[in-house]
Design a protein around this motif. Structure first.
Motif, PDB file in Angstrom:
ATOM      1  N   GLY A 146      31.812  60.072  27.951  1.00 25.23           N
ATOM      2  CA  GLY A 146      30.584  59.168  28.222  1.00 25.23           C
ATOM      3  C   GLY A 146      30.108  59.532  29.595  1.00 25.23           C
ATOM      4  N   LYS A 147      29.312  58.577  30.117  1.00 27.12           N
ATOM      5  CA  LYS A 147      28.593  58.629  31.319  1.00 27.12           C
ATOM      6  C   LYS A 147      29.732  58.336  32.525  1.00 27.12           C
ATOM      7  CE  LYS A 147      24.412  57.078  29.175  1.00 27.12           C
ATOM      8  NZ  LYS A 147      24.926  56.970  27.659  1.00 27.12           N
ATOM      9  N   ASN A 148      30.931  58.163  32.091  1.00 30.87           N
ATOM     10  CA  ASN A 148      31.875  58.130  33.244  1.00 30.87           C
ATOM     11  C   ASN A 148      33.061  58.944  32.996  1.00 30.87           C
ATOM     12  OD1 ASN A 148      33.060  57.126  30.702  1.00 30.87           O
ATOM     13  ND2 ASN A 148      33.762  55.304  31.230  1.00 30.87           N
ATOM     14  N   ASN A 149      32.642  60.416  32.551  1.00 29.26           N
ATOM     15  CA  ASN A 149      33.710  61.356  32.362  1.00 29.26           C
ATOM     16  C   ASN A 149      34.482  61.561  33.747  1.00 29.26           C
ATOM     17  OD1 ASN A 149      34.250  64.351  31.877  1.00 29.26           O
ATOM     18  ND2 ASN A 149      34.879  63.245  30.115  1.00 29.26           N
ATOM     19  N   ASP A 236      30.831  53.265  38.434  1.00 31.92           N
ATOM     20  CA  ASP A 236      31.605  53.380  37.209  1.00 31.92           C
ATOM     21  C   ASP A 236      30.950  54.216  36.435  1.00 31.92           C
ATOM     22  OD1 ASP A 236      33.620  51.417  37.847  1.00 31.92           O
ATOM     23  OD2 ASP A 236      32.105  49.906  37.747  1.00 31.92           O
ATOM     24  N   TYR A 237      29.526  54.428  36.394  1.00 23.78           N
ATOM     25  CA  TYR A 237      28.987  55.433  35.346  1.00 23.78           C
ATOM     26  C   TYR A 237      27.673  55.847  36.236  1.00 23.78           C
ATOM     27  CZ  TYR A 237      31.022  52.508  31.613  1.00 23.78           C
ATOM     28  OH  TYR A 237      31.682  51.820  30.856  1.00 23.78           O
ATOM     29  N   HIS A 324      25.752  45.994  28.109  1.00 28.71           N
ATOM     30  CA  HIS A 324      26.244  47.228  28.014  1.00 28.71           C
ATOM     31  C   HIS A 324      25.808  48.022  27.025  1.00 28.71           C
ATOM     32  CE1 HIS A 324      30.030  46.273  30.399  1.00 28.71           C
ATOM     33  NE2 HIS A 324      29.814  44.734  29.890  1.00 28.71           N
ATOM     34  N   HIS A 328      24.290  51.817  27.339  1.00 28.09           N
ATOM     35  CA  HIS A 328      24.853  52.933  26.872  1.00 28.09           C
ATOM     36  C   HIS A 328      24.384  53.700  25.681  1.00 28.09           C
ATOM     37  CE1 HIS A 328      28.640  52.954  29.075  1.00 28.09           C
ATOM     38  NE2 HIS A 328      28.751  51.395  28.869  1.00 28.09           N
ATOM     39  N   LYS A 382      25.428  64.931  33.556  1.00 22.66           N
ATOM     40  CA  LYS A 382      26.595  64.155  33.839  1.00 22.66           C
ATOM     41  C   LYS A 382      27.487  64.946  34.618  1.00 22.66           C
ATOM     42  CE  LYS A 382      26.476  61.794  29.239  1.00 22.66           C
ATOM     43  NZ  LYS A 382      26.740  62.214  27.779  1.00 22.66           N
TER      44      LYS A 382
END
Ligand SMILES: Cc1cc2nc3c(=O)[nH]c(=O)nc-3n(C[C@H](O)[C@H](O)[C@H](O)COP(=O)(O)OP(=O)(O)OC[C@H]3O[C@@H](n4cnc5c(N)ncnc54)[C@H](O)[C@@H]3O)c2cc1C
Length: 481
Positions: A146-149, A236-237, A324, A328, A382
């Motif tokens: 995700g955008k939080n890898n 977080d992201y 959210h 996302h 990312k």
């Protein structure tokens, strides 16, 4: 050459098409509609029916590939001339504990079903793809990020246990500690070792249905990568949009969860009705027809104009709150947007590069694409960190996902461009993603995975699937069978 063929080369075993019922024979495609591939499609409801298709395949000498929602950009969910097990009927959430945030699902529960089930109790899936239409089985097979890898790793790091049905007929339970080698290979293994039949995941606690989002403009690629690098530890992201035509204009979105007490009405924002993306633009135009209006802009000049307009609109640094789902699933705002690319469809090329080499490599690649008149219309950046899954695509660095329009006139040139990209990425110590890239060859795959990893995968394949029943067009392309 995958891009070029209507139906990619069938292997010897899949040439005996006439042995199975004709009514099961279906023309399937990839998400980007750049490929068409005929296969016998079966839709099992459970393990018993999967076993009977395994038996049928052995009797008819055909291979089987698995398919969730078919949202892979490439040939991962295709099996030309063989059998495709469409698992979408195995889509029940079998247990949910709102106290601990542990959920157990059948493999074809979608990300959409999952978040809608857990959010009202104050939980959110820790890793999601950019569309909510994917299935958990497909997401584990690709080990989506995700955008939080950079913070949470891939989805596989949040799986506490799964059950797999192997082509041998054995049912095996795997967790990070139990059958750990199979756990780390099936997650990332693109469905080539067995079928996920049950998956248990840990959800993430959230205090609100909203995120705080900071939007920052960027003028150059160097600036974009630097801001992502600096911002990632604080948020977080983090995700960037890159204009691949100017090669630099862009925007970064950095998002954070709200803490307890920040949202005055969490009971409201945690409801599914608060999250849902509207199905009409300005309350009037049905979104499912919007892709028709986009089509005239999907060319070099049109997209140049769209990118410039988007950049001008994003020049102001600002903050906002988004649900959210809004944050996302941007790509779900316009249903079927991929159809706007026209008859030839689109392909996505995503490369993962160490932070030391990313800027030079992508500058070279994007300039090359422009010089050849084949610019990418969409670029997404990312930040990533490595993980220990066997066929991992992640690095300590960045990824850049780029979309290309495919036409009859540019297929051969696009294929050549992708080969040149692969060379640049490999020379820069990068990696590729089996859910996205359409042109990775046996040689490229071996070079980025390494001989030892390929040998380990082959050994596991022999153990789990000794007669080689599980095959896909992707598998034949990158493992050369
Ligand atoms: C608009 C869009 C946005 C995306 N954004 C992201 C993103 O942000 N991050 C990211 O990482 N990816 C992203 N993807 C890629 C997508 O998440 C993956 O391709 C994912 O695998 C698709 O899931 P699916 O259910 O459609 O699987 P399919 O495409 O149907 O299948 C993918 C693979 O999973 C295997 N498989 C399916 N079900 C099972 C099962 N039960 N057991 C074992 N193997 C199985 C298949 O054999 C195949 O190899 C995006 C794709 C789209 C279209």
């Amino acid at each position: 050459m995958l891009l070029v063929g209507l139906c990619p080369a069938m292997n010897e075993r899949n040439k005996t098409m006439q042995t199975l019922p004709y009514e099961k024979f279906t023309l399937l495609g990839n998400f980007g509609h750049s490929l068409r591939s005929p296969a016998y499609v079966f839709q099992p409801k459970g393990a018993e029916e999967i076993l009977s298709v395994f038996k049928l395949a052995k009797e008819s000498g055909l291979t089987i590939n698995l398919r969730g929602a078919g949202k892979s950009y490439n040939d991962a969910a295709l099996n030309s001339g063989g059998i495709v097990l469409d698992l979408q009927q195995m889509n029940r959430i079998t247990s949910w504990d709102p106290g601990s945030g542990t959920v157990t699902v059948e493999p074809s529960v979608t990300i959409c079903q999952l978040w809608q089930h857990v959010l009202p109790d104050g939980w959110w899936p820790p890793v999601v793809s950019g569309t909510m239409t994917t299935t958990l089985g497909g997401c584990l097979a690709a080990n989506v990020h995700g955008k939080n890898n950079f913070r949470e790793g891939p989805i596989g790091e949040h799986v506490t246990e799964f059950t797999t049905l192997l082509p041998t007929g054995a049912e095996v339970v795997c967790s990070p500690k139990k059958n750990g080698d199979l756990f780390r290979a099936m997650i990332s293994g693109m469905g080539m070792l067995g079928v996920f039949t049950s998956i248990t995941l840990q959800m993430k606690r959230v205090a609100s249905g909203q995120l705080k989002v900071l939007a920052l403009p960027t003028r150059t690629l160097a600036e974009q990568l630097q801001i992502i690098e600096d911002r990632a530890p604080q948020h977080d992201y983090v995700v960037g949009w890159l204009d691949c035509i100017t090669i630099g204009h862009g925007q970064i979105h950095a998002a954070d969860y709200l803490t307890e007490g920040e949202d005055p009405s969490p009971q409201k924002t945690l409801q599914v009705s608060y999250q849902t993306l509207p199905d009409r633009l300005f309350g009037v135009v049905p979104k499912n027809i919007l892709h028709y209006f986009m089509t005239p802009f999907v060319n070099n000049l049109g997209w140049w104009a769209v990118n410039n307009a988007k950049y001008i609109a994003s020049l102001r640094r600002h903050t906002m709150t988004q649900s959210h789902a809004q944050f996302h699933f941007l790509l779900d705002y316009v249903p079927n947007w991929e159809l706007s690319y026209g008859r030839g469809g689109l392909i996505e090329y995503q490369s993962f590069l160490p932070k030391e080499t990313a800027l030079a490599a992508w500058t070279e690649m994007l300039n090359l694409a422009k010089k050849r008149g084949l610019p990418s219309y969409l670029g997404v950046t990312k930040r990533h960190r490595p993980d220990d899954f066997l066929l991992t695509h992640a690095v300590d660095g960045f990824s850049l996902a780029t979309d290309f329009k495919v036409t009859d006139g540019n297929r051969a040139r696009l294929y050549q461009l992708m080969q040149d990209f692969d060379r640049i990425v490999l020379d820069a110590g990068g990696r590729f993603y089996f859910a996205k890239n359409s042109e990775t060859t046996v040689g490229s795959a071996k070079r980025y995975l390494g001989e030892e990893t390929v040998a380990k995968f082959r050994a596991l394949k022999k153990r789990c699937d000794p007669s080689g029943v599980l095959e896909s067009d992707l598998y034949r392309r990158v493992f050369g069978v």
